[in-house]
Enzyme design. Structure first.
Site, mmCIF file in Angstrom:
data_model
loop_
_atom_site.group_PDB
_atom_site.id
_atom_site.type_symbol
_atom_site.label_atom_id
_atom_site.label_comp_id
_atom_site.label_asym_id
_atom_site.label_seq_id
_atom_site.Cartn_x
_atom_site.Cartn_y
_atom_site.Cartn_z
ATOM 1 N N GLU A 186 -0.557 -7.091 -5.809
ATOM 2 C CA GLU A 186 -0.591 -7.831 -4.587
ATOM 3 C C GLU A 186 0.715 -7.884 -3.596
ATOM 4 O OE1 GLU A 186 -1.788 -8.605 -7.501
ATOM 5 O OE2 GLU A 186 -4.011 -9.582 -7.355
ATOM 6 N N ALA B 1 -9.336 -7.038 -6.019
ATOM 7 C CA ALA B 1 -10.142 -7.451 -4.793
ATOM 8 C C ALA B 1 -10.422 -6.345 -3.715
ATOM 9 C CB ALA B 1 -9.559 -8.794 -4.161
ATOM 10 N N GLU C 288 -7.230 -10.093 -12.803
ATOM 11 C CA GLU C 288 -7.549 -11.629 -12.936
ATOM 12 C C GLU C 288 -9.023 -11.909 -13.738
ATOM 13 O OE1 GLU C 288 -6.746 -12.131 -9.036
ATOM 14 O OE2 GLU C 288 -5.071 -13.703 -9.280
HETATM 15 N N1 CAA Z 1 -10.036 -2.418 -2.123
HETATM 16 C C1 CAA Z 1 -10.845 -1.790 -1.553
HETATM 17 N N2 CAA Z 1 -11.117 -0.286 -1.762
HETATM 18 C C2 CAA Z 1 -10.384 0.132 -2.853
HETATM 19 C C3 CAA Z 1 -9.483 -0.716 -3.681
HETATM 20 C C4 CAA Z 1 -9.581 -2.048 -3.311
HETATM 21 N N3 CAA Z 1 -8.689 -2.783 -4.142
HETATM 22 N N4 CAA Z 1 -8.970 0.178 -4.685
HETATM 23 C C5 CAA Z 1 -9.357 1.361 -4.263
HETATM 24 N N5 CAA Z 1 -10.154 1.460 -3.246
HETATM 25 C C6 CAA Z 1 -11.196 2.693 -2.648
HETATM 26 C C7 CAA Z 1 -10.070 3.555 -2.113
HETATM 27 O O1 CAA Z 1 -10.111 3.146 -0.637
HETATM 28 C C8 CAA Z 1 -10.798 4.673 -2.035
HETATM 29 O O2 CAA Z 1 -11.784 4.643 -0.938
HETATM 30 P P1 CAA Z 1 -12.524 5.741 -0.025
HETATM 31 O O3 CAA Z 1 -12.657 7.044 -0.964
HETATM 32 O O4 CAA Z 1 -13.746 5.274 0.645
HETATM 33 O O5 CAA Z 1 -11.119 6.262 0.648
HETATM 34 C C9 CAA Z 1 -11.380 4.767 -3.467
HETATM 35 O O6 CAA Z 1 -11.295 3.417 -3.686
HETATM 36 C C10 CAA Z 1 -10.401 5.632 -4.378
HETATM 37 O O7 CAA Z 1 -9.090 5.084 -4.045
HETATM 38 P P2 CAA Z 1 -7.949 6.203 -3.808
HETATM 39 O O8 CAA Z 1 -8.322 7.282 -3.004
HETATM 40 O O9 CAA Z 1 -6.719 5.233 -3.362
HETATM 41 O O10 CAA Z 1 -7.462 6.439 -5.433
HETATM 42 P P3 CAA Z 1 -6.127 6.935 -6.146
HETATM 43 O O11 CAA Z 1 -6.729 7.439 -7.354
HETATM 44 O O12 CAA Z 1 -5.383 7.746 -5.210
HETATM 45 O O13 CAA Z 1 -5.476 5.507 -6.305
HETATM 46 C C11 CAA Z 1 -5.441 3.254 -7.061
HETATM 47 C C12 CAA Z 1 -6.051 4.608 -7.119
HETATM 48 C C13 CAA Z 1 -3.844 3.490 -7.310
HETATM 49 C C14 CAA Z 1 -6.262 2.126 -7.686
HETATM 50 C C15 CAA Z 1 -5.217 2.914 -5.391
HETATM 51 O O14 CAA Z 1 -6.815 2.763 -4.790
HETATM 52 C C16 CAA Z 1 -4.736 1.382 -5.187
HETATM 53 O O15 CAA Z 1 -3.794 1.361 -5.067
HETATM 54 N N6 CAA Z 1 -5.770 0.580 -4.839
HETATM 55 C C17 CAA Z 1 -5.430 -0.859 -4.453
HETATM 56 C C18 CAA Z 1 -5.088 -1.533 -5.660
HETATM 57 C C19 CAA Z 1 -4.599 -3.078 -5.321
HETATM 58 O O16 CAA Z 1 -3.621 -3.334 -4.603
HETATM 59 N N7 CAA Z 1 -5.497 -3.869 -5.844
HETATM 60 C C20 CAA Z 1 -5.051 -5.516 -5.641
HETATM 61 C C21 CAA Z 1 -5.881 -5.999 -4.461
HETATM 62 S S1 CAA Z 1 -5.685 -7.528 -3.708
HETATM 63 C C22 CAA Z 1 -6.349 -8.485 -4.912
HETATM 64 O O17 CAA Z 1 -6.732 -8.166 -5.978
HETATM 65 C C23 CAA Z 1 -6.123 -10.049 -4.591
HETATM 66 C C24 CAA Z 1 -6.530 -11.089 -5.477
HETATM 67 O O18 CAA Z 1 -5.728 -11.552 -6.392
HETATM 68 C C25 CAA Z 1 -7.828 -11.557 -5.420
#
Ligand code: CAA
Length: 257
Positions: free
Chosen positions: A131, A65, A111
């Protein structure tokens, strides 16, 4: 239909939906989820479509998300938004949904993958529920769907730790159907989609319904449900055609009626 965050197309009897926000690893904002649901429903109603394939453009299926969108939300806003009602509509889709996944399949992306009926994963795919590291927990069915699939012990381990699960382990636990090389992910997924689309569509539909009931119903209730669907198929033209073709030693021509 024009969408902002996804692309849709048709390939013969297969409806394709591609998440298209690759720079954000296909992070799912609310509009995007609504678009996915609308595209699924549209293919579900389309008589020319027999199977739906869901995939993500770029290096990830979806990193979950959109955290930027929800970072400052509060409980009342979430209650009033009722965003998960859109997610609930995915489980009402009658046609098979096959997910083709690669790279990160995280959080809401995991999911969404678990909402598919079958999953084909590229080598190197990683699954995770991160999460917990954000101070929350899965909210779009993760604790329920994963537990029903892999059991309580593994589900707790994966969701508590937020660890990344490699494709091999996901395969071992029945989360995915097959691992293929990245270059042939779509090709292999389409092969499977195409073989399912050649089967009689009403059977495919009622099999999906019956198997899904096995997850929610008791064995007795599930058996009753299966039986009704079995009987129902005897009202279809495809049952007559399928059995007649067997008797006449020819290939059946299924129409979905
Ligand atoms: N939401 C918003 N933006 C996201 C994102 C997310 N879940 N995942 C990645 N992005 C964006 C980053 O902010 C970044 O944007 P910018 O270039 O504008 O800064 C871009 O995508 C690339 O990401 P990274 O620079 O972080 O890339 P990386 O290769 O270093 O890492 C990653 C990749 C490990 C996937 C890391 O981006 C990450 O940890 N993302 C979040 C994952 C996460 O926590 N997901 C769970 C979300 S909560 C949820 O899903 C709730 C639910 O149950 C409904």
């Amino acid at each position: 239909m024009a969408f902002e965050f996804i692309e849709t197309s048709k390939q013969s009897t297969i409806g394709l939906i591609e998440l298209n926000r690759p720079k954000q690893y296909n992070a799912l904002n609310r509009t995007m989820v609504r678009e996915i649901v609308e595209a699924l429903e549209s293919f579900d109603r389309d008589e020319d479509i027999r199977v739906i394939v869901l995939s993500g453009r770029g290096n990830a299926f979806s990193a979950g998300a959109d955290i930027d969108e929800m970072a400052y939300d509060d409980t009342v806003k979430l209650e009033l938004l009722n965003q998960f009602a859109d997610w609930d509509r995915i489980s009402l889709i009658k046609k098979p949904i096959i997910g083709a996944v690669q790279g990160f399949v995280f959080g809401g992306g995991f999911e969404l993958a678990l909402s598919c009926d079958m999953l084909i994963a590229a080598e190197g795919t990683e699954f995770s529920f991160p999460e917990v590291t954000l101070g929350v927990m899965p909210g779009a069915g993760g604790t329920q769907r994963l537990t029903k699939l892999v059991g309580r012990t593994k589900a707790l381990e994966w969701i508590w730790t937020g660890n990344r699960i490699k494709a091999k382990e996901a395969l071992q636990y029945g989360v995915i159907n097959k691992i293929v090389q990245r270059e042939v992910l779509m090709e292999e997924t389409l092969k499977i989609a195409s073989s399912i689309s050649n089967q009689p569509p009403l059977s495919i539909r009622l099999i999906k319904e019956s198997v899904s009931k096995a997850v929610d119903y008791s064995l007795y209730e599930g058996m009753q449900y299966e039986r009704k669907n079995f009987y129902l198929l005897f009202s279809s033209e495809d049952q007559k055609e399928g059995m007649q073709a067997f008797v006449e030693k020819r290939k059946p021509q299924f129409k979905g009626r």
